[in-house]
Design a protein around this motif. Structure first.
Motif, PDB file in Angstrom:
ATOM      1  N   VAL A   1       0.811  -1.108   0.007  1.00  0.00           N
ATOM      2  CA  VAL A   1       0.119   0.091   0.100  1.00  0.00           C
ATOM      3  C   VAL A   1       0.955   1.240  -0.103  1.00  0.00           C
ATOM      4  O   VAL A   1       1.682   1.323   0.886  1.00  0.00           O
ATOM      5  N   ASN A   2       0.889   1.942  -1.117  1.00  0.00           N
ATOM      6  CA  ASN A   2       1.772   3.262  -1.250  1.00  0.00           C
ATOM      7  C   ASN A   2       3.176   2.951  -0.900  1.00  0.00           C
ATOM      8  O   ASN A   2       3.701   3.614  -0.345  1.00  0.00           O
ATOM      9  N   GLN A   3       3.501   1.656  -1.725  1.00  0.00           N
ATOM     10  CA  GLN A   3       4.766   1.349  -1.650  1.00  0.00           C
ATOM     11  C   GLN A   3       5.556   0.797  -0.236  1.00  0.00           C
ATOM     12  O   GLN A   3       6.734   0.704  -0.045  1.00  0.00           O
ATOM     13  N   VAL A   4       4.315   0.440   0.767  1.00  0.00           N
ATOM     14  CA  VAL A   4       4.938   0.021   1.865  1.00  0.00           C
ATOM     15  C   VAL A   4       4.117  -1.302   1.959  1.00  0.00           C
ATOM     16  O   VAL A   4       3.161  -1.502   1.748  1.00  0.00           O
ATOM     17  N   GLU A   5       4.785  -2.243   2.720  1.00  0.00           N
ATOM     18  CA  GLU A   5       4.515  -3.653   2.581  1.00  0.00           C
ATOM     19  C   GLU A   5       3.645  -4.032   3.903  1.00  0.00           C
ATOM     20  O   GLU A   5       4.047  -3.385   4.664  1.00  0.00           O
ATOM     21  N   TYR A   6       2.533  -4.637   3.744  1.00  0.00           N
ATOM     22  CA  TYR A   6       1.802  -5.039   4.953  1.00  0.00           C
ATOM     23  C   TYR A   6       1.185  -6.497   4.697  1.00  0.00           C
ATOM     24  O   TYR A   6       1.041  -6.933   3.609  1.00  0.00           O
ATOM     25  N   GLU A   7       0.698  -7.119   5.884  1.00  0.00           N
ATOM     26  CA  GLU A   7       0.104  -8.432   5.758  1.00  0.00           C
ATOM     27  C   GLU A   7      -1.240  -8.292   6.285  1.00  0.00           C
ATOM     28  O   GLU A   7      -1.552  -7.694   7.163  1.00  0.00           O
TER      29      GLU A   7
END
Length: 65
Positions: free
Chosen positions: A5-11
């Motif tokens: 999301v917006n170049q940030v990784e999330y789980e």
């Protein structure tokens, strides 16, 4: 599952939808959302299933003069 999301990784859990990702980043309206560079209307955010490695862009409007 991993999403970006917006170049940030999330789980996120499997079977997550766009509104789950928006809650995770505490997005404040107004905004537009694109998944893998395709615009998704707000009316579809609660039903659009995300997949592993999807890339979301949450874009806020910019004003100026």
């Amino acid at each position: 599952m991993r999403v970006i999301v917006n170049q940030v990784e999330y789980e996120l859990p499997k079977e997550s939808v766009i509104t789950d990702a928006l809650s995770l980043i505490e997005a404040k309206p107004p905004y537009a959302v694109a998944v893998n560079l395709h615009f998704v209307p707000k009316t579809k955010h609660g039903e659009y299933l995300l997949n592993e490695n999807d890339q979301l862009e949450v874009i806020a409007p910019v004003t100026g003069g």
